[in-house]
Motif scaffolding. Structure first.
Motif, PDB file in Angstrom:
ATOM      1  N   ALA A 283       0.669  -1.281   0.142  1.00  0.00           N
ATOM      2  CA  ALA A 283      -0.107  -0.074   0.091  1.00  0.00           C
ATOM      3  C   ALA A 283       0.871   1.332  -0.041  1.00  0.00           C
ATOM      4  N   PHE A 284       2.160   1.247   0.462  1.00  0.00           N
ATOM      5  CA  PHE A 284       3.011   2.245   0.461  1.00  0.00           C
ATOM      6  C   PHE A 284       3.726   2.757  -0.695  1.00  0.00           C
ATOM      7  N   ARG A 285       3.441   1.700  -1.912  1.00  0.00           N
ATOM      8  CA  ARG A 285       4.303   1.980  -3.040  1.00  0.00           C
ATOM      9  C   ARG A 285       3.857   3.424  -3.747  1.00  0.00           C
ATOM     10  N   THR A 286       2.662   3.835  -3.636  1.00  0.00           N
ATOM     11  CA  THR A 286       2.059   5.007  -4.463  1.00  0.00           C
ATOM     12  C   THR A 286       3.013   6.416  -3.656  1.00  0.00           C
ATOM     13  N   LYS A 287       3.674   6.032  -2.562  1.00  0.00           N
ATOM     14  CA  LYS A 287       4.319   7.340  -1.780  1.00  0.00           C
ATOM     15  C   LYS A 287       5.161   7.786  -3.009  1.00  0.00           C
ATOM     16  N   ALA A 288       5.806   7.031  -3.904  1.00  0.00           N
ATOM     17  CA  ALA A 288       6.883   7.086  -4.753  1.00  0.00           C
ATOM     18  C   ALA A 288       6.226   8.291  -5.705  1.00  0.00           C
ATOM     19  N   ASN A 289       5.235   8.417  -5.767  1.00  0.00           N
ATOM     20  CA  ASN A 289       4.682   9.335  -6.870  1.00  0.00           C
ATOM     21  C   ASN A 289       4.926  10.684  -6.403  1.00  0.00           C
ATOM     22  N   LYS A 290       5.285  11.000  -5.220  1.00  0.00           N
ATOM     23  CA  LYS A 290       5.558  12.309  -4.546  1.00  0.00           C
ATOM     24  C   LYS A 290       7.107  12.494  -5.264  1.00  0.00           C
ATOM     25  N   LEU A 291       7.925  11.597  -5.506  1.00  0.00           N
ATOM     26  CA  LEU A 291       9.404  11.873  -6.131  1.00  0.00           C
ATOM     27  C   LEU A 291       9.472  12.514  -7.404  1.00  0.00           C
ATOM     28  N   PRO A 292      10.729  13.122  -7.637  1.00  0.00           N
ATOM     29  CA  PRO A 292      10.907  13.768  -8.704  1.00  0.00           C
ATOM     30  C   PRO A 292      10.956  12.650  -9.909  1.00  0.00           C
ATOM     31  N   ASP A 293      10.611  12.823 -10.999  1.00  0.00           N
ATOM     32  CA  ASP A 293      10.323  11.866 -12.074  1.00  0.00           C
ATOM     33  C   ASP A 293      11.655  10.884 -12.232  1.00  0.00           C
ATOM     34  N   ASP A 294      12.842  11.324 -12.183  1.00  0.00           N
ATOM     35  CA  ASP A 294      14.083  10.948 -12.491  1.00  0.00           C
ATOM     36  C   ASP A 294      14.363   9.614 -11.081  1.00  0.00           C
ATOM     37  N   LEU A 295      13.727   9.846 -10.162  1.00  0.00           N
ATOM     38  CA  LEU A 295      13.872   8.857  -9.040  1.00  0.00           C
ATOM     39  C   LEU A 295      12.789   7.986  -8.711  1.00  0.00           C
ATOM     40  N   LYS A 296      11.510   8.553  -9.197  1.00  0.00           N
ATOM     41  CA  LYS A 296      10.231   7.843  -8.874  1.00  0.00           C
ATOM     42  C   LYS A 296      10.281   6.257  -9.369  1.00  0.00           C
ATOM     43  N   ASP A 297      10.520   5.956 -10.390  1.00  0.00           N
ATOM     44  CA  ASP A 297      10.440   4.565 -11.048  1.00  0.00           C
ATOM     45  C   ASP A 297      11.336   3.644 -10.174  1.00  0.00           C
ATOM     46  N   LEU A 298      12.714   4.185  -9.955  1.00  0.00           N
ATOM     47  CA  LEU A 298      13.613   3.065  -9.329  1.00  0.00           C
ATOM     48  C   LEU A 298      12.802   2.611  -7.921  1.00  0.00           C
ATOM     49  N   VAL A 299      12.468   3.785  -7.235  1.00  0.00           N
ATOM     50  CA  VAL A 299      11.974   3.460  -5.929  1.00  0.00           C
ATOM     51  C   VAL A 299      10.842   2.677  -5.856  1.00  0.00           C
ATOM     52  N   ALA A 300       9.669   3.154  -6.835  1.00  0.00           N
ATOM     53  CA  ALA A 300       8.555   2.269  -6.731  1.00  0.00           C
ATOM     54  C   ALA A 300       8.641   0.855  -7.267  1.00  0.00           C
ATOM     55  N   ASP A 301       9.559   0.757  -8.244  1.00  0.00           N
ATOM     56  CA  ASP A 301       9.910  -0.478  -8.856  1.00  0.00           C
ATOM     57  C   ASP A 301      10.887  -1.453  -8.066  1.00  0.00           C
ATOM     58  N   PHE A 302      11.433  -1.189  -7.184  1.00  0.00           N
ATOM     59  CA  PHE A 302      12.319  -1.753  -6.368  1.00  0.00           C
ATOM     60  C   PHE A 302      11.857  -3.355  -6.271  1.00  0.00           C
ATOM     61  N   PRO A 303      12.583  -4.363  -6.856  1.00  0.00           N
ATOM     62  CA  PRO A 303      12.044  -5.541  -7.156  1.00  0.00           C
ATOM     63  C   PRO A 303      12.007  -6.571  -5.691  1.00  0.00           C
ATOM     64  N   ARG A 304      12.281  -6.034  -4.886  1.00  0.00           N
ATOM     65  CA  ARG A 304      12.424  -7.065  -3.660  1.00  0.00           C
ATOM     66  C   ARG A 304      12.137  -6.323  -2.481  1.00  0.00           C
ATOM     67  N   GLN A 305      11.931  -6.861  -1.238  1.00  0.00           N
ATOM     68  CA  GLN A 305      12.187  -6.047   0.181  1.00  0.00           C
ATOM     69  C   GLN A 305      13.600  -5.470   0.243  1.00  0.00           C
ATOM     70  N   ALA A 306      13.806  -4.302   0.656  1.00  0.00           N
ATOM     71  CA  ALA A 306      14.984  -3.712   0.789  1.00  0.00           C
ATOM     72  C   ALA A 306      15.561  -4.115   2.000  1.00  0.00           C
ATOM     73  N   LEU A 307      16.217  -5.533   2.231  1.00  0.00           N
ATOM     74  CA  LEU A 307      16.611  -5.823   3.430  1.00  0.00           C
ATOM     75  C   LEU A 307      18.067  -6.765   3.175  1.00  0.00           C
ATOM     76  N   HIS A 308      19.082  -6.388   3.877  1.00  0.00           N
ATOM     77  CA  HIS A 308      20.339  -7.046   3.733  1.00  0.00           C
ATOM     78  C   HIS A 308      21.012  -7.442   5.137  1.00  0.00           C
ATOM     79  N   ALA A 309      21.382  -8.622   5.068  1.00  0.00           N
ATOM     80  CA  ALA A 309      22.073  -9.209   6.363  1.00  0.00           C
ATOM     81  C   ALA A 309      23.748  -8.466   6.241  1.00  0.00           C
TER      82      ALA A 309
END
Length: 346
Positions: A283-309
């Motif tokens: 449900a939070f994915r739409t928050k990326a619409n507030k970003l500048p166009d050059d940043l929006k797609d990368l954040v909105a379409d990040f392909p996995r949960q951003a978690l790293h051990a």
């Protein structure tokens, strides 16, 4: 009495409870209905796993008493897989000796065989790399595995190569560093920023009541509730505003317990799910619409949960030496962080 297939959901078996079964234990009755395919102990495990419902409601207690006229549905388990086979899958090895191997697991690699992933797993790769000696450690399906990372979580993971290492490391992970030298740290990129620089999420986890593949924060008294504690600390904020909020944040999480999806569920529980988490943060994915166009797609379409051990420390089971390993961010995680750093502060 079994219900005709047309009245059962795909993947489920349905049974109507007759008058003669009233007052009978659920596990005993289901074992009789499914004999000889499923043993009573297997039925009990399926019930505790949340795959049995009575009139649509999940029942977790095998000795629950039946009521005539109700409908019992049983989620049929996958057939037991064959012993995992060796597969030549490339591994990023951080350390290896005769007792253990430490790898930097990439996102997308499943740790051990399971439903829908009987091949192409870390276990298949390890059997190929380590040879037949690994296959007897820790059980057929998951030889040498003493802890796990979700498929789409990257980072440091240790695997035992013999019984001595398996016992020692299993004990250390079960203790979660409370009395020993085990140390684990995860980095996660969250939507928004937690209200305090550091905090503790102490909330029991259990199976979701709406989706059996998901976990959720549940009442402490529920039969499947498991104690779960996550410590977090904010590492960096992105797109800060004058009111001290931010668009996103990088946090470090340390686990006091090791429940399935713990960090993902706990961060979502405090209102800040992980970027890219389609299970707990869609449900939070739409928050990326507030970003500048050059940043929006990368954040909105990040392909996995951003978690790293990021970090793993433990005592070597044979030499008694303290070993400490850190895994650099993989390219996708690093690019996400760098992208968010480009957000203007107000």
């Amino acid at each position: 009495m079994s219900v005709p297939d047309s009245e059962a959901t795909a993947g489920l078996k349905a049974f109507a409870v007759g008058e003669d079964a009233a007052g009978t234990r659920l596990d005993q009755w289901l074992a009789a209905q499914t004999a000889p395919n499923l043993s009573r102990s297997r039925i009990q495990a399926i019930i505790r796993g949340g795959d049995v419902r009575i009139d649509g409601k999940v029942v977790l207690e095998p000795k629950s008493k039946l009521v005539a006229g109700t409908l019992v549905t049983l989620g049929m388990p996958e057939p037991e897989p064959a012993e995992p086979q060796a597969e030549a899958i490339e591994l990023a090895i951080l350390f290896e000796d005769d007792d253990l191997i430490v790898i930097d697991k990439p996102a997308g690699l499943v740790v051990h065989p399971g439903a829908g992933n009987w091949t192409g797993t870390l276990v298949n790769a390890l059997i190929h790399h380590c040879g037949d000696t690994l296959s007897g450690i820790g059980g057929v399906k998951r030889p040498g595995i003493v802890h796990r990372l979700d498929k789409e979580t990257s980072g440091v993971l240790v695997v035992a190569k013999n019984d001595l290492a398996h016992r020692a490391l299993s004990d250390a992970f079960a203790d979660h560093g409370r009395t020993g030298d085990l140390e684990r740290a995860y980095h996660a990129v969250l939507w928004g920023v937690p209200p305090r620089p550091a905090g503790i999420v102490d909330a029991p986890l259990g199976r979701s009541g709406t989706d059996r593949t998901k976990r959720a924060v549940v009442p402490e008294g529920r039969p499947d509730a498991r104690h779960a504690v996550t410590h977090y600390q904010i590492v960096e904020k992105f797109g800060g505003r004058a009111d001290a909020t931010a668009f996103a944040s990088l946090v470090e999480c340390r686990l006091e317990t090791g429940r399935t999806h713990q960090i993902r569920v706990h961060m979502g529980h405090i209102g800040h799910p992980l970027i890219g988490d389609q299970t707990y943060g869609r449900a939070f994915r739409t928050k990326a619409n507030k970003l500048p166009d050059d940043l929006k797609d990368l954040v909105a379409d990040f392909p996995r949960q951003a978690l790293h051990a990021r970090l793993l420390q433990f005592r070597h089971p044979r030499t008694d030496e303290i070993l400490r390993f850190e895994a650099a961010y993989p390219s996708d995680f690093a690019e996400l962080v760098e992208t968010l750093r480009r957000l203007p502060s107000e």
